[in-house]
Design a protein around this motif. Structure first.
Motif, mmCIF file in Angstrom:
data_model
loop_
_atom_site.group_PDB
_atom_site.id
_atom_site.type_symbol
_atom_site.label_atom_id
_atom_site.label_comp_id
_atom_site.label_asym_id
_atom_site.label_seq_id
_atom_site.Cartn_x
_atom_site.Cartn_y
_atom_site.Cartn_z
ATOM 1 N N SER A 63 32.910 67.059 56.177
ATOM 2 C CA SER A 63 31.530 67.510 56.357
ATOM 3 C C SER A 63 30.617 66.810 55.367
ATOM 4 O O SER A 63 30.887 66.769 54.186
ATOM 5 C CB SER A 63 31.455 69.024 56.129
ATOM 6 N N GLN A 64 29.530 66.277 55.870
ATOM 7 C CA GLN A 64 28.537 65.658 55.004
ATOM 8 C C GLN A 64 27.377 66.611 54.734
ATOM 9 O O GLN A 64 26.546 66.337 53.892
ATOM 10 C CB GLN A 64 28.015 64.367 55.653
ATOM 11 N N ALA A 65 27.326 67.718 55.479
ATOM 12 C CA ALA A 65 26.237 68.683 55.322
ATOM 13 C C ALA A 65 26.461 69.506 54.057
ATOM 14 O O ALA A 65 27.589 69.855 53.729
ATOM 15 C CB ALA A 65 26.186 69.603 56.533
ATOM 16 N N PRO A 66 25.390 69.832 53.350
ATOM 17 C CA PRO A 66 25.553 70.688 52.171
ATOM 18 C C PRO A 66 25.957 72.104 52.574
ATOM 19 O O PRO A 66 25.616 72.566 53.661
ATOM 20 C CB PRO A 66 24.165 70.676 51.529
ATOM 21 N N TRP A 67 26.717 72.740 51.720
ATOM 22 C CA TRP A 67 27.154 74.104 51.989
ATOM 23 C C TRP A 67 26.063 75.082 51.616
ATOM 24 O O TRP A 67 25.245 74.844 50.747
ATOM 25 C CB TRP A 67 28.384 74.439 51.161
ATOM 26 N N SER A 68 26.082 76.216 52.274
ATOM 27 C CA SER A 68 25.209 77.318 51.894
ATOM 28 C C SER A 68 26.083 78.555 51.757
ATOM 29 O O SER A 68 27.199 78.601 52.282
ATOM 30 C CB SER A 68 24.133 77.556 52.952
ATOM 31 N N ARG A 69 25.595 79.550 51.093
ATOM 32 C CA ARG A 69 26.365 80.784 50.930
ATOM 33 C C ARG A 69 26.693 81.379 52.297
ATOM 34 O O ARG A 69 27.818 81.784 52.556
ATOM 35 C CB ARG A 69 25.569 81.781 50.086
ATOM 36 N N ALA A 70 25.713 81.392 53.189
ATOM 37 C CA ALA A 70 25.917 81.961 54.522
ATOM 38 C C ALA A 70 26.985 81.176 55.301
ATOM 39 O O ALA A 70 27.855 81.776 55.933
ATOM 40 C CB ALA A 70 24.599 81.969 55.296
ATOM 41 N N SER A 71 26.939 79.840 55.219
ATOM 42 C CA SER A 71 27.907 79.063 55.992
ATOM 43 C C SER A 71 29.319 79.216 55.434
ATOM 44 O O SER A 71 30.303 79.176 56.173
ATOM 45 C CB SER A 71 27.518 77.573 56.019
ATOM 46 N N LEU A 72 29.457 79.428 54.134
ATOM 47 C CA LEU A 72 30.783 79.609 53.544
ATOM 48 C C LEU A 72 31.398 80.939 53.948
ATOM 49 O O LEU A 72 32.612 81.077 54.011
ATOM 50 C CB LEU A 72 30.702 79.520 52.034
ATOM 51 N N HIS A 73 30.571 81.943 54.233
ATOM 52 C CA HIS A 73 31.072 83.271 54.573
ATOM 53 C C HIS A 73 31.011 83.544 56.083
ATOM 54 O O HIS A 73 31.275 84.659 56.517
ATOM 55 C CB HIS A 73 30.290 84.341 53.799
ATOM 56 N N GLU A 74 30.682 82.525 56.836
ATOM 57 C CA GLU A 74 30.589 82.663 58.277
ATOM 58 C C GLU A 74 31.983 82.932 58.884
ATOM 59 O O GLU A 74 32.942 82.291 58.536
ATOM 60 C CB GLU A 74 30.054 81.344 58.860
ATOM 61 N N ARG A 75 32.067 83.881 59.789
ATOM 62 C CA ARG A 75 33.347 84.195 60.461
ATOM 63 C C ARG A 75 33.402 83.403 61.757
ATOM 64 O O ARG A 75 32.468 83.386 62.534
ATOM 65 C CB ARG A 75 33.441 85.678 60.775
ATOM 66 N N ARG A 76 34.512 82.759 61.975
ATOM 67 C CA ARG A 76 34.657 81.956 63.208
ATOM 68 C C ARG A 76 35.786 82.471 64.037
ATOM 69 O O ARG A 76 36.760 82.947 63.672
ATOM 70 C CB ARG A 76 34.898 80.500 62.857
#
Length: 76
Positions: A63-76
């Motif tokens: 991934s080249q996109a920066p991480w965010s708190r929301a994306s790190l805790h996203e449930r998939r």
């Protein structure tokens, strides 16, 4: 060896001398030891940081996109 002049509160210096005497050392030796530890700890941190950066630069992240708190805790 260089000499160093310090401005230290009289009571603090007296307490340091008394404690150093009980520990069979001197205030001079204590300050020399503290400065050695201070310099060495900074050097060790820099070595560790450089090693980390070298490892990080060699990894291929998917991934080249920066991480965010929301994306790190996203449930998939």
């Amino acid at each position: 060896m260089a000499n160093l002049t310090l401005a230290i509160d009289d009571q603090l210096l007296q307490r340091a001398r008394e404690r150093a005497l009980r520990e069979k050392t001197s205030v001079n030796a204590l300050i020399r030891s503290y400065l050695s530890q201070y310099v060495d700890s900074r050097s060790r941190r820099l070595v560790a940081l450089n090693a980390f950066e070298a490892i990080a630069s060699e990894t291929n992240s998917a991934s080249q996109a920066p991480w965010s708190r929301a994306s790190l805790h996203e449930r998939r």
